[in-house]
Scaffold this motif. Structure first.
Motif, PDB file in Angstrom:
ATOM      1  N   SER A 138     -15.703   7.840  17.657  1.00 32.17           N
ATOM      2  CA  SER A 138     -14.455   7.206  17.211  1.00 32.17           C
ATOM      3  C   SER A 138     -13.238   7.937  17.774  1.00 32.17           C
ATOM      4  O   SER A 138     -12.243   7.307  18.143  1.00 32.17           O
ATOM      5  CB  SER A 138     -14.391   7.175  15.685  1.00 32.17           C
ATOM      6  OG  SER A 138     -14.438   8.485  15.145  1.00 32.17           O
TER       7      SER A 138
ATOM      8  N   ASN B 275      -4.130   3.198   9.881  1.00 34.17           N
ATOM      9  CA  ASN B 275      -5.279   2.980  10.760  1.00 34.17           C
ATOM     10  C   ASN B 275      -6.375   2.154  10.103  1.00 34.17           C
ATOM     11  O   ASN B 275      -7.157   1.487  10.789  1.00 34.17           O
ATOM     12  CB  ASN B 275      -5.859   4.320  11.221  1.00 34.17           C
ATOM     13  CG  ASN B 275      -5.021   4.970  12.300  1.00 34.17           C
ATOM     14  OD1 ASN B 275      -4.747   4.367  13.327  1.00 34.17           O
ATOM     15  ND2 ASN B 275      -4.587   6.191  12.079  1.00 34.17           N
ATOM     16  N   GLN B 276      -6.438   2.194   8.780  1.00 35.61           N
ATOM     17  CA  GLN B 276      -7.500   1.499   8.067  1.00 35.61           C
ATOM     18  C   GLN B 276      -7.106   0.098   7.620  1.00 35.61           C
ATOM     19  O   GLN B 276      -7.973  -0.727   7.318  1.00 35.61           O
ATOM     20  CB  GLN B 276      -7.935   2.319   6.850  1.00 35.61           C
ATOM     21  CG  GLN B 276      -8.581   3.655   7.215  1.00 35.61           C
ATOM     22  CD  GLN B 276      -8.800   4.558   6.019  1.00 35.61           C
ATOM     23  OE1 GLN B 276      -8.531   4.172   4.878  1.00 35.61           O
ATOM     24  NE2 GLN B 276      -9.267   5.769   6.265  1.00 35.61           N
ATOM     25  N   GLY B 277      -5.794  -0.189   7.551  1.00 35.20           N
ATOM     26  CA  GLY B 277      -5.345  -1.470   7.037  1.00 35.20           C
ATOM     27  C   GLY B 277      -4.661  -2.324   8.089  1.00 35.20           C
ATOM     28  O   GLY B 277      -4.606  -1.974   9.270  1.00 35.20           O
ATOM     29  N   SER B 278      -4.137  -3.454   7.629  1.00 35.59           N
ATOM     30  CA  SER B 278      -3.389  -4.372   8.495  1.00 35.59           C
ATOM     31  C   SER B 278      -2.060  -4.666   7.809  1.00 35.59           C
ATOM     32  O   SER B 278      -2.043  -5.216   6.701  1.00 35.59           O
ATOM     33  CB  SER B 278      -4.185  -5.661   8.705  1.00 35.59           C
ATOM     34  OG  SER B 278      -3.456  -6.582   9.487  1.00 35.59           O
TER      35      SER B 278
ATOM     36  N   GLU C 159      -3.456   7.595   7.822  1.00 33.04           N
ATOM     37  CA  GLU C 159      -4.820   7.130   7.554  1.00 33.04           C
ATOM     38  C   GLU C 159      -4.820   5.692   7.056  1.00 33.04           C
ATOM     39  O   GLU C 159      -5.633   4.867   7.487  1.00 33.04           O
ATOM     40  CB  GLU C 159      -5.499   8.057   6.543  1.00 33.04           C
ATOM     41  CG  GLU C 159      -5.773   9.456   7.086  1.00 33.04           C
ATOM     42  CD  GLU C 159      -6.270  10.414   6.020  1.00 33.04           C
ATOM     43  OE1 GLU C 159      -6.222  10.033   4.821  1.00 33.04           O
ATOM     44  OE2 GLU C 159      -6.691  11.532   6.367  1.00 33.04           O
ATOM     45  N   ASP C 160      -3.894   5.374   6.138  1.00 27.67           N
ATOM     46  CA  ASP C 160      -3.797   4.009   5.612  1.00 27.67           C
ATOM     47  C   ASP C 160      -3.444   3.028   6.724  1.00 27.67           C
ATOM     48  O   ASP C 160      -3.974   1.912   6.782  1.00 27.67           O
ATOM     49  CB  ASP C 160      -2.738   3.934   4.501  1.00 27.67           C
ATOM     50  CG  ASP C 160      -3.213   4.556   3.204  1.00 27.67           C
ATOM     51  OD1 ASP C 160      -4.428   4.705   3.024  1.00 27.67           O
ATOM     52  OD2 ASP C 160      -2.348   4.900   2.374  1.00 27.67           O
TER      53      ASP C 160
ATOM     54  N   THR D  59       0.868  -1.177   0.000  1.00 31.28           N
ATOM     55  CA  THR D  59       0.000   0.000   0.000  1.00 31.28           C
ATOM     56  C   THR D  59       0.901   1.222   0.000  1.00 31.28           C
ATOM     57  O   THR D  59       1.756   1.359   0.878  1.00 31.28           O
ATOM     58  CB  THR D  59      -0.914   0.029   1.242  1.00 31.28           C
ATOM     59  OG1 THR D  59      -1.779  -1.112   1.226  1.00 31.28           O
ATOM     60  CG2 THR D  59      -1.767   1.289   1.258  1.00 31.28           C
TER      61      THR D  59
END
Length: 233
Positions: A158, A42-45, A39-40, A29
């Motif tokens: 959140s 926090n949103q991905g693994s 942001e990436d 990514t």
């Protein structure tokens, strides 16, 4: 499949690294700014993060700090900065390694594989329950993002949950308002920004806590806030 987050604003370097990693069977990514990278993340693994230091919107130092507060995954800095001070600062913020540009793809893969092996070797040695219980009836389930006080569910936004989770991950550490804002909102705090005060007040109200007699979140006057809740065995 191994998944790597690459945060690099140089398009050519990012393309070369990404294409090489993809050829090695690694999912990539790519983010071109520090804020986008945060942001990436926090949103991905991800299994590992590669971070350049000179990034727009949020520099690599702040990004490293935010990531390390949230995770123990391998964090490698890639940068053209040669100064020892920059390397030391990056490592002090929690980075595991520092690769100076220009570097060979073979060296990059060797460093990545080394840190992945080390991380995988120690991963899971101390499995932790997703539910953590504290004194005075506070229970937090990080996996399901649920909070209870004396078995009553507390509905948090959140941002409030992210702030509370940051506190419990680093008990007794004092966070300044700017640090909380940078970590939770991913932005540098503006002058006169009252956002943290509002969210701390709301969080305390929902938890049923009194500022003068804190059970969990203590105000350190002139400095910031810290979590003082005692974990139950």
């Amino acid at each position: 499949m191994v998944s790597i987050l690459l945060v690099e604003d140089d398009l050519e370097i990012a393309r070369i690294c990404r294409d090489h990693l993809l050829r090695q069977g690694i999912a990539v990514t790519w983010a071109s700014t520090g804020k986008e990278g945060w942001e990436d993340f926090n949103q991905g693994s991800f299994d590992l993060v590669l971070v350049d230091l000179m990034l727009p919107e949020m520099d690599g130092f702040q990004l490293c700090k935010n990531i390390r507060l949230n995770s123990d995954i391998p964090l490698l800095i890639i940068s053209a900065k040669l100064e020892d001070e920059a390397k030391i600062k990056g490592l002090d913020l929690g980075a595991d390694d520092y690769i100076t540009k220009p570097f060979s793809l073979a060296e990059l893969m060797a460093r990545i594989n080394s840190h992945l092996r080390r991380y995988q070797r120690y991963q899971g040695i101390e499995p932790q329950s997703s539910e953590i219980k504290f004194n005075d009836g506070l229970v937090i389930n990080g996996e399901q993002r649920l909070v209870y006080v004396y078995e009553k569910e507390i509905l948090l936004t959140s941002k409030e949950f992210a702030m509370l989770q940051l506190f419990i991950q680093h008990p007794n550490r004092t966070f300044s308002k700017s640090e909380l804002y940078e970590h939770v909102w991913g932005e540098v705090e503006g002058m006169g920004n009252n956002t943290i005060n509002v969210h701390i007040k709301s969080l305390r109200t929902k938890l049923g806590e009194q500022m003068k007699e804190p059970k969990w979140i203590e105000t350190i006057w002139g400095t910031g806030y810290r979590f003082i809740g005692e974990k139950m065995e």
